[in-house]
Design an enzyme around this catalytic site. Structure first.
Site: not given
Length: 202
Positions: A185, A183, A79
């Site tokens: 994750e 992202h 990001c």
């Protein structure tokens, strides 16, 4: 050891938890020594470009980041952490980045029906092969939250693209340096595959 850089600009715990699934030694740190000793380094981030660069400078982390990259160790920006890898950003005027990847970070232009920030799930399309994308199916959905996007000077570094009122670079790969605007994750199985792939890079 994987070092996740803490400079006060990100949801560090979610990144840490994702990588702990695939690596027994993951450390959230603002220590230059840890960054220099790490096998792999991750630069996450949420927030403003200028503030992020100021925080990295204040904590004396720019030199260790450059040294780790120069030594050829796998480095991942996520990001805002990806955007910081670029030459400069137009956010808040013109702000200098790390200049690891040549290019400029630009704001999405407001168009009819286009919401800024770009938030939620969108597809990514691979533009070249890379070990970090191994096993990730084409047009997989990833989770985005951003108002600015990176425009690399050399299109050859573009790893994947996403369409949001036009195509933009949503992932980059240049040697041992990788970056994703989305992202991983937070992107369920497809994103966790990227996390696993990075954890396994030599």
């Amino acid at each position: 050891m994987i070092a996740i850089i803490d400079y006060g600009m990100g949801n560090l715990r979610s990144v840490q938890k994702a990588f702990e699934k695939f690596c027994p030694d993951v450390r959230v740190t603002s220590s230059a020594k840890d960054i220099l000793c790490a096998d792999k380094v991750i630069l996450p981030g949420v927030g403003a470009f200028r503030v992020a660069m100021n925080e990295l400078k204040k904590r004396g982390l720019i030199g260790p980041i450059r040294s780790s990259i120069e030594k050829g160790r796998p480095f991942l920006g996520v990001c805002l952490g990806m955007q910081i890898l670029f030459t400069e950003s137009e956010e808040g005027g013109s702000v200098k980045g790390l200049d690891i990847i040549k290019g400029r970070v630009k704001k999405f232009k407001k168009k009819s029906g286009l919401k800024v920030p770009h938030m939620g799930w969108n597809t990514v399309k691979s533009k070249k092969e890379s070990d970090i994308m191994k096993g990730v199916r084409g047009n997989s959905y990833m989770y985005f939250v951003h108002s600015y996007y990176a425009a690399p000077k050399d299109k050859a570094v573009t790893l994947c693209e996403t369409d949001y009122a036009g195509k933009f670079t949503s992932g980059v790969a240049m040697g041992n340096v990788y970056g994703f605007q989305f992202h991983p994750e937070k992107s369920q199985s497809a994103g966790l595959r990227i996390v696993e792939n990075f954890a396994k890079l030599c």
